[in-house]
Scaffold this motif. Structure first.
Motif, short mmCIF file in Angstrom:
data_model
loop_
_atom_site.label_atom_id
_atom_site.label_comp_id
_atom_site.label_asym_id
_atom_site.label_seq_id
_atom_site.Cartn_x
_atom_site.Cartn_y
_atom_site.Cartn_z
N ILE A 9 -36.03 19.87 103.57
CA ILE A 9 -36.42 19.07 102.40
C ILE A 9 -35.14 18.54 101.75
CG2 ILE A 9 -37.58 19.06 100.16
CD1 ILE A 9 -39.48 19.41 102.54
N ASP A 10 -35.12 17.26 101.46
CA ASP A 10 -33.94 16.62 100.91
C ASP A 10 -33.37 17.40 99.73
OD1 ASP A 10 -32.43 14.53 99.13
OD2 ASP A 10 -32.69 13.55 101.07
N GLU A 11 -32.05 17.48 99.67
CA GLU A 11 -31.37 18.31 98.67
C GLU A 11 -31.58 17.83 97.23
OE1 GLU A 11 -27.12 18.30 99.02
OE2 GLU A 11 -27.07 16.22 99.68
N ARG A 12 -32.10 16.63 97.06
CA ARG A 12 -32.35 16.18 95.69
C ARG A 12 -33.53 16.92 95.04
NH1 ARG A 12 -34.67 12.08 98.86
NH2 ARG A 12 -36.77 11.38 98.22
N PHE A 13 -34.31 17.64 95.85
CA PHE A 13 -35.43 18.41 95.33
C PHE A 13 -35.01 19.88 95.20
CE2 PHE A 13 -37.42 14.85 97.60
CZ PHE A 13 -38.11 14.27 96.55
N ASP A 14 -35.29 20.46 94.04
CA ASP A 14 -34.87 21.84 93.80
C ASP A 14 -35.85 22.83 94.44
OD1 ASP A 14 -37.07 21.88 92.11
OD2 ASP A 14 -35.89 21.87 90.27
N GLN A 15 -35.48 24.12 94.34
CA GLN A 15 -36.30 25.16 94.97
C GLN A 15 -37.69 25.21 94.37
OE1 GLN A 15 -35.17 27.24 97.66
NE2 GLN A 15 -37.40 27.41 97.76
N ALA A 16 -37.80 24.94 93.08
CA ALA A 16 -39.12 24.98 92.43
C ALA A 16 -40.05 23.94 93.05
CB ALA A 16 -38.97 24.74 90.93
N ALA A 17 -39.51 22.76 93.38
CA ALA A 17 -40.34 21.73 94.00
C ALA A 17 -40.77 22.14 95.41
CB ALA A 17 -39.59 20.40 94.03
N VAL A 18 -39.85 22.76 96.14
CA VAL A 18 -40.18 23.22 97.49
C VAL A 18 -41.25 24.30 97.42
CG1 VAL A 18 -39.30 24.32 99.58
CG2 VAL A 18 -37.90 22.62 98.37
N ASP A 19 -41.10 25.22 96.48
CA ASP A 19 -42.10 26.28 96.32
C ASP A 19 -43.45 25.68 95.95
OD1 ASP A 19 -40.06 28.01 96.86
OD2 ASP A 19 -39.94 28.85 94.83
N ARG A 20 -43.44 24.67 95.10
CA ARG A 20 -44.69 24.02 94.69
C ARG A 20 -45.37 23.37 95.89
NH1 ARG A 20 -42.72 21.90 90.63
NH2 ARG A 20 -42.20 19.81 91.38
N PHE A 21 -44.56 22.77 96.77
CA PHE A 21 -45.10 22.17 97.99
C PHE A 21 -45.79 23.23 98.85
CE2 PHE A 21 -43.97 21.59 102.57
CZ PHE A 21 -44.94 20.64 102.88
N CYS A 22 -45.12 24.35 99.08
CA CYS A 22 -45.70 25.40 99.91
C CYS A 22 -46.95 25.99 99.26
CB CYS A 22 -44.68 26.51 100.16
SG CYS A 22 -43.25 25.98 101.15
N ASP A 23 -46.90 26.19 97.94
CA ASP A 23 -48.05 26.76 97.24
C ASP A 23 -49.24 25.81 97.20
OD1 ASP A 23 -46.69 29.10 96.73
OD2 ASP A 23 -46.08 28.53 94.70
N SER A 24 -48.99 24.51 97.32
CA SER A 24 -50.07 23.51 97.23
C SER A 24 -50.82 23.34 98.54
CB SER A 24 -49.50 22.16 96.79
OG SER A 24 -48.93 22.25 95.49
N LEU A 25 -50.28 23.84 99.63
CA LEU A 25 -50.96 23.72 100.92
C LEU A 25 -52.22 24.58 100.93
CD1 LEU A 25 -47.76 23.86 103.13
CD2 LEU A 25 -49.34 21.92 103.00
N ARG A 26 -53.30 24.04 101.48
CA ARG A 26 -54.58 24.75 101.49
C ARG A 26 -54.91 25.34 102.85
NH1 ARG A 26 -56.97 19.41 98.58
NH2 ARG A 26 -56.14 19.79 96.48
N LEU A 27 -54.61 24.60 103.91
CA LEU A 27 -54.91 25.08 105.25
C LEU A 27 -53.76 25.91 105.81
CD1 LEU A 27 -56.57 21.89 106.82
CD2 LEU A 27 -57.68 23.88 105.77
N PHE A 28 -52.54 25.55 105.45
CA PHE A 28 -51.38 26.35 105.83
C PHE A 28 -51.29 27.57 104.91
CE2 PHE A 28 -50.32 22.20 107.44
CZ PHE A 28 -49.56 22.42 108.59
N LYS A 29 -51.27 28.74 105.51
CA LYS A 29 -51.14 29.97 104.72
C LYS A 29 -49.69 30.41 104.69
CE LYS A 29 -55.57 30.09 104.21
NZ LYS A 29 -56.17 29.71 102.89
N LEU A 30 -49.29 31.01 103.58
CA LEU A 30 -47.95 31.58 103.48
C LEU A 30 -47.94 32.90 104.23
CD1 LEU A 30 -47.31 30.78 99.74
CD2 LEU A 30 -45.74 30.16 101.58
N GLY A 31 -47.16 32.96 105.28
CA GLY A 31 -47.13 34.19 106.07
C GLY A 31 -46.15 34.09 107.22
#
Length: 407
Positions: A328-350
């Protein structure tokens, strides 16, 4: 004493009926036992398990585990196979079997993380040295081999960042230096390339493979198991005796689960490969994505080496597992990356991969590498493991999460 004289519990335990043995169905029978019976004392003394000619104790094998070992050996092109409780157990067993105090092991800097932890922990405690080498430089590997080097770990592609090394030249180098090499073959799974026959003419191959059967061979995300496969009998026996001394075994039910899944491994592997490529190519067009790390993509680190091995007899598109990462482009902070992962519905965190459900994990690359990675662009790395969902649905899920996180 007659059968009629036995009490009910004794009669049920020692019931004389034995089912006929000529039953055959699609799946091998499941044999679950710790204790194995012997017909007499002489048989007890004469039975041998090291060559799989008979049975002595459940830990040393049953018909079910023997059947799974033989099928896995065929899958990877090996001759001998040992089963262990996990992929990490396979890694640990190989290292503990082949290394002694004063020896040194060389490990690629992009190796599976727990292999690093084992190397820096237990192996170091036992007086075994280590060095990390640049997986993309055969010259760096050559420079680090010393008289103390007794084992070289190989990984193709590397963990998380998916660089594909020049595996052929790495193996040639180790062979010329007389150093035993072991490949973590979980990604290739015996399907992408032949680890014991890299050139297709029988002239070059690795010495040992370690395979997390938890992934593609199981395919259900519900079994922990690993394998160690060889073609060299003396080497196999060194590992097998260590395996015995460590008391490693797997359950009959887990072996059954892998046996049931093996016939479909090719179908699942290729289906997940197709979906992963579709999604990787689509993500490469998104403005938030600085880099896609998938060995089958032309601009991926080591793509030419992937093509050399994984397109061999596989058609021009080659073969790859359903696994890739994006930066993910460095202009986006970790909070934005985490928000992206948390917003996925079919992809599970694991963690893990190779199962039916797609997974996502964000990684902090600087914490995982001991050296700079100039071939990886700046930014946060996110790894995707593609399951068996429809690729169109997965793409729609990615699209809505990208919109929420990055606009």
């Amino acid at each position: 004493m007659t059968q009629a004289d036995h009490k009910l519990s004794t009669h049920l335990i020692h019931h004389p009926y034995k089912a006929p043995t000529d039953f055959e169905g699609p799946q091998p029978a499941v044999h679950k036992a710790s204790t194995v019976y012997f017909e007499n004392v002489q048989a007890m003394r004469e039975r041998r398990w090291l060559d799989k000619s008979s049975y002595t104790y459940g830990l040393h094998g049953t018909p079910t585990t023997y059947a799974l070992e033989e099928r896995l050996a065929s899958l990877e092109g090996g001759l001998q196979c040992l089963l262990v409780p996990s992929g990490l157990a396979a890694i640990a067993t190989v290292s503990l079997a082949l290394l002694r105090t004063g020896d040194e092991v060389l490990v690629p800097d992009n190796v599976y993380g727990p292999n690093k932890t084992l190397t820096e922990g237990e192996l170091a405690h036992f007086g075994i040295g280590h060095q990390y080498y640049d997986p993309m430089s055969v010259e760096d590997l050559a420079a680090k081999i010393t008289p103390a080097t007794k084992l070289v770990w190989l990984e193709a592609p590397g963990s998380v960042t998916m660089e594909f090394p020049n595996l052929v030249e790495q193996v040639r180098l180790c062979r010329a230096r007389g150093v035993t090499m072991v490949l973590d073959n979980t990604w290739g799974a015996g399907l992408a390339f032949r680890p014991f026959d890299l050139l297709g003419d029988g002239s070059l191959g690795v010495d040992v493979t370690a395979h997390a059967l938890t992934k593609y061979p199981s395919g259900g995300g519900d079994v922990l198991m690993g394998s160690i496969i060889t073609r060299n009998q003396p080497l196999h026996m060194r590992i097998k005796l260590a395996h015995m001394r460590l008391g490693l075994g797997v359950s009959g039910n887990d072996a059954e689960a892998v046996l049931r899944s093996l016939p479909s491994i090719g179908l699942r592997y290729h289906a997940q490969d197709r979906s992963a490529r579709q999604l990787a190519q689509w993500l490469a067009t998104h403005s938030a994505v600085a880099q896609v790390l998938h060995p089958a993509m032309a601009d991926a680190p080591g793509h030419a080496y992937w093509k050399q091995l994984c397109a061999q007899g596989q058609g021009q598109d080659g073969v790859a597992a359903g696994l890739f990462s994006v930066v993910i482009d460095e202009r986006f902070d970790q909070a934005a990356v985490d928000r992206f992962c948390d917003s996925l519905r079919l992809f599970k965190l694991g963690y893990s991969w190779g199962g039916p459900v797609s997974l996502v994990v964000p990684y902090e690359l600087p914490e995982m590498r001991s050296r700079a990675t100039p071939h990886i662009k700046a930014g946060t790395v996110v790894r995707f493991a593609i399951g068996l969902e429809d690729a169109t649905d997965l793409q729609a899920d990615l699209a809505q999460a990208l919109l929420k996180a990055f606009g």
